[in-house]
Structures are given as structure tokens and as C-alpha cells.
Scaffold this active site. Sequence first.
Site, short mmCIF file in Angstrom:
data_model
loop_
_atom_site.label_atom_id
_atom_site.label_comp_id
_atom_site.label_asym_id
_atom_site.label_seq_id
_atom_site.Cartn_x
_atom_site.Cartn_y
_atom_site.Cartn_z
N GLU A 46 38.22 -28.82 32.90
CA GLU A 46 39.53 -28.96 34.09
C GLU A 46 38.87 -28.53 35.47
O GLU A 46 39.26 -27.40 35.63
CB GLU A 46 40.89 -28.44 33.22
CG GLU A 46 41.42 -29.22 34.34
CD GLU A 46 43.32 -29.34 33.66
OE1 GLU A 46 44.09 -29.94 33.62
OE2 GLU A 46 43.52 -28.87 32.44
N LYS A 96 42.64 -27.51 19.37
CA LYS A 96 42.39 -27.29 21.09
C LYS A 96 43.54 -26.13 21.68
O LYS A 96 44.77 -26.19 21.26
CB LYS A 96 43.07 -28.15 22.08
CG LYS A 96 41.85 -28.53 23.43
CD LYS A 96 42.38 -29.28 24.71
CE LYS A 96 43.31 -29.46 24.93
NZ LYS A 96 44.15 -27.95 25.92
N GLU A 118 43.18 -23.47 24.80
CA GLU A 118 42.47 -22.81 26.27
C GLU A 118 41.66 -21.49 25.85
O GLU A 118 42.27 -20.46 24.91
CB GLU A 118 43.53 -22.43 27.18
CG GLU A 118 44.51 -24.11 27.88
CD GLU A 118 45.36 -23.79 28.39
OE1 GLU A 118 45.97 -25.17 28.35
OE2 GLU A 118 45.71 -22.83 29.22
N ASP A 130 47.20 -29.20 20.29
CA ASP A 130 47.52 -28.61 21.48
C ASP A 130 48.29 -27.17 21.15
O ASP A 130 48.88 -27.28 20.32
CB ASP A 130 47.48 -28.68 22.86
CG ASP A 130 47.15 -28.71 24.01
OD1 ASP A 130 46.14 -27.97 24.05
OD2 ASP A 130 47.31 -28.84 24.52
N ASP A 147 50.12 -30.27 25.06
CA ASP A 147 51.58 -29.25 25.57
C ASP A 147 51.80 -29.55 26.83
O ASP A 147 52.38 -29.37 27.57
CB ASP A 147 51.08 -27.92 25.28
CG ASP A 147 49.87 -27.24 26.44
OD1 ASP A 147 49.04 -28.02 27.22
OD2 ASP A 147 49.60 -26.21 26.35
N SER A 148 50.89 -30.73 27.66
CA SER A 148 51.51 -32.13 28.68
C SER A 148 52.75 -32.26 28.21
O SER A 148 53.30 -32.66 29.52
CB SER A 148 49.48 -32.60 29.66
OG SER A 148 49.24 -33.18 28.06
#
Length: 298
Positions: free
Chosen positions: A215, A147, A149, A117, A78-79
Site C-alpha cells: 500500500e 490478513k 499488517e 482482516d 478493517d476499512s
Amino acid sequence: MTQLPAAQQQTAQPAQGALKPSGSGRALYGGKSTRRITVRDLAAAKERGEKWPMLTAYDALTASVFDEAGIPVMLVGDSAGNCHLGYETTVPVTLDEMTMLAAAVVRGTSRALIVGDLPFGSYQEGPVQALRSATRLVKEAGVGAVKLEGGERSHRQIELLVESGIPVMAHIGLTPQSVNAMGYRVQGRGEEAAAQLLRDAKAVQDAGAFAVVLELVPAELAAEVTRVLHIPTVGIGAGAETDAQVLVWTDMLGLTGGRVPKFVKQYVNLREVMGGAVKAFAEEVVGGTFPRDEHSVH
């Protein structure tokens, strides 16, 4: 390094039902086979002590270059919100956008494991929402894994996805989707924070995640997490002892403008190269030297 409780320093044993390595023994980076890399290949690499690279990718053309170069795992992160969609953070990115970008990356590759993501708001409500969102990325985009978080707070989501047959890469430490709550700062400093990060790492492993991104975590703590877990760790700003390293490709190739994080190594200044080529084209058009006869059709 923060001293962790003795009970937390024991090397973890594989959780019941955890993926076992395929035993193929083939190197992840630079392999010639066109068979897709799988999560079992990553587990086998962990056992061999083999390190591997991961890059983000958001379109078919760029992904094809990385695939040809032998990159074994690509993250459709999502970057993309920051790098390609013009958002200030990753928070506004939608599941529709992630599905479209992930599908393009899958179409542009033949060997790499593609991880999609789950964007902010697509799994926080609970396991059922997470399964619905992840299913879209698998069915519509064709990704091989997703993925999300969060450590302990995402345990139930990871567990249901894995039970449903969807491989999950977890992400702890600095979690950019939580930027409004935590900001952009190092995570895991101090005894209490380090113990929590280790609990998060164990929680995602116990839930069935096949790997975990660390991270912006102190290098010593990331090394300890890597030693304790039996699943691969993927570092970004987490030192050299993780099993793998990931970078945002626009940072790594120098396309990002302005400041980049300290942990980024810029291997080429692509922004400068592209800018120079664009100026050369524009000047030739203005000066009447492009196109020449060899660039014209008769």
C-alpha cells in the site's frame, strides 16, 4: 528508482513448505465454477502471469453483487471502520465487529476467496494471540484466509498461523493501523526505506504468507518487489506492475464523500445516484404521487 543491493535483486526461490500452484489453469476473474477460489489458485495465477482484481466487502448483499461479477478475492477489511462504522480511523475496529461483517460476506458469496482482516490489538501481543483471533474468523465467520499488517515484526505471527493451517495475506508499506505512528504517507522512498520494505516483503514470504498487499509504495519499488517474490503482490497505490489490484469498494463506486486517495479511480458516482433516487422518493411522498394504486394492496 532506488538502486537495491545486488544480493536483494535476485529472484527469490520458493521457501521450504511454500504452497505450490494447483495447476488448474482456470482464470481467476470471471470464471463460471462455483467452487471457492483457494490460495493455490492464486499461486497458479502468479505462475501464469495472470493479473486479478480484489475488492473490499462488508455485507452479504454487496458481496453477492461482486461475486456474481466474478471478483475472485474479497477482503473484509478493517476499512469498514471508516466506510461503515463511522470511525475516523481503522484503529477502533474490534474483532467482534470484524467477525460479524466477515460472516455476512461469506454468506453472500459462493465463489470468491474471502479474506478477513485481523484488527488492531488482535495480534500485536504475539503469535498465540494472533492464532486465537484468526481462529475466530475462520471458525465463526468462515473466512478462507486472514490478513494482518507488518513485515518483519509480524513474522512470528504469520509463521504460527500458517503452521496451524490458516492462510495469511500480509500487508506492508502504508499500514493504516499504525497511522498514529507513521501517518498517511508514501512508504519506501529512499534507499534505506526501500531496502527495509524489501526485507519486510521477504520476511512475510519466508514466514509462509500466500500474498502480500503493498500500500502506497512507489511504483518502481512495487515492481521490483513483485519480480523478487514468488507469492502474488496486491497493489493499492503501488503502480501497475503488481500481480493484483485492490480498492475499497465505496471509493471505487463513488459512495465515499469528500476527498479520496489519488490512486482511486471512481467508476461511478453512486453517492449521486442514490441521493437523486432518495430525493425523488421524498418529493413524491410529499407531493402525494407515491404510492399510486399499482403500489397499493386491495
